[in-house]
Design an enzyme around this catalytic site. Structure first.
Site, PDB file in Angstrom:
ATOM      1  N   ASP A  26     -67.443  14.309  43.122  1.00  0.00           N
ATOM      2  CA  ASP A  26     -67.920  15.009  44.308  1.00  0.00           C
ATOM      3  C   ASP A  26     -67.088  16.261  44.580  1.00  0.00           C
ATOM      4  OD1 ASP A  26     -70.142  13.439  45.022  1.00  0.00           O
ATOM      5  OD2 ASP A  26     -68.854  11.950  45.956  1.00  0.00           O
ATOM      6  N   HIS A  29     -72.302   3.464  46.468  1.00  0.00           N
ATOM      7  CA  HIS A  29     -73.055   3.785  45.254  1.00  0.00           C
ATOM      8  C   HIS A  29     -73.620   2.535  44.580  1.00  0.00           C
ATOM      9  CE1 HIS A  29     -72.055   8.010  45.296  1.00  0.00           C
ATOM     10  NE2 HIS A  29     -70.783   7.719  45.440  1.00  0.00           N
ATOM     11  N   GLU A  71     -62.813  14.312  48.522  1.00  0.00           N
ATOM     12  CA  GLU A  71     -63.784  14.637  47.488  1.00  0.00           C
ATOM     13  C   GLU A  71     -64.695  15.800  47.879  1.00  0.00           C
ATOM     14  OE1 GLU A  71     -65.934  11.042  46.610  1.00  0.00           O
ATOM     15  OE2 GLU A  71     -66.122  10.512  48.701  1.00  0.00           O
TER      16      GLU A  71
END
Length: 179
Positions: A175, A44, A149
């Site tokens: 997530d 990310h 997740e």
């Protein structure tokens, strides 16, 4: 550098943080504060592999006892080995959903005979100067952390956790909620 796996097994608290900046100076300063590990987030953030290697160098320069980790942007073999070769002492693997995903990760992080990680001259083995030492100790020291997740991972959690070679698991709440 202290072995994070030994600390975890001995119930010694470990403290770390995320690095989302491309700045080696920021990583070096963070390491100087005394963290046990710093995890460079390539899932990310805009940090790429050459920058990660520089950040790993900065982390160990700032504090040789601080383990550089990487949160991967995928779980395939070619990604895992390149970050380990760049000097990661552990990987955090996103969106692990199945036992097969975990088996791929274990094979990617371990040298033979346990896994399939290729051996080559790289930063992890001081460009060949510590080759045999790295091959001997990496299988015991490289940390493998799974991110649970996705609802599919929750459904498969017993199978996921049954794979030898997993050192830690954590929940990715955003997530997981989205799934």
């Amino acid at each position: 550098m202290k072995n994070l796996k030994e600390k975890l097994l001995s119930n010694t608290p470990i403290l770390g943080s995320w690095v989302n900046s491309c700045s080696p100076v920021v990583a070096e300063l963070m390491a100087m504060t005394g963290f046990d590990f710093l995890c460079v987030d390539v899932e990310h953030s805009a940090v790429d592999l050459p920058q990660v290697q520089q950040i790993f160098q900065s982390i160990t320069s700032g504090n040789p006892e601080c383990a550089p980790l990487v949160r991967l942007h995928g779980i395939d073999y070619s990604l895992v080995k390149r970050y380990l070769d760049a000097g990661a002492r552990g990987v955090v693997a996103p969106l692990v959903r199945t036992r097969e995903d975990v088996m791929t990760l274990v094979k990617s992080t371990k040298y033979p005979p346990t896994g399939l990680r290729g051996v080559g001259f790289c930063r992890a083995n001081n460009y060949g100067m510590r080759l045999s030492d790295e091959c001997e100790r990496a299988n015991d020291e490289i940390l493998l952390v799974l991110q649970i997740e996705h609802i599919e991972a929750v459904d498969n959690i017993d199978d996921i956790l049954s794979v030898p070679g997993v050192d830690a698991v954590f929940i990715g709440p955003y997530d997981l909620s989205a799934s």
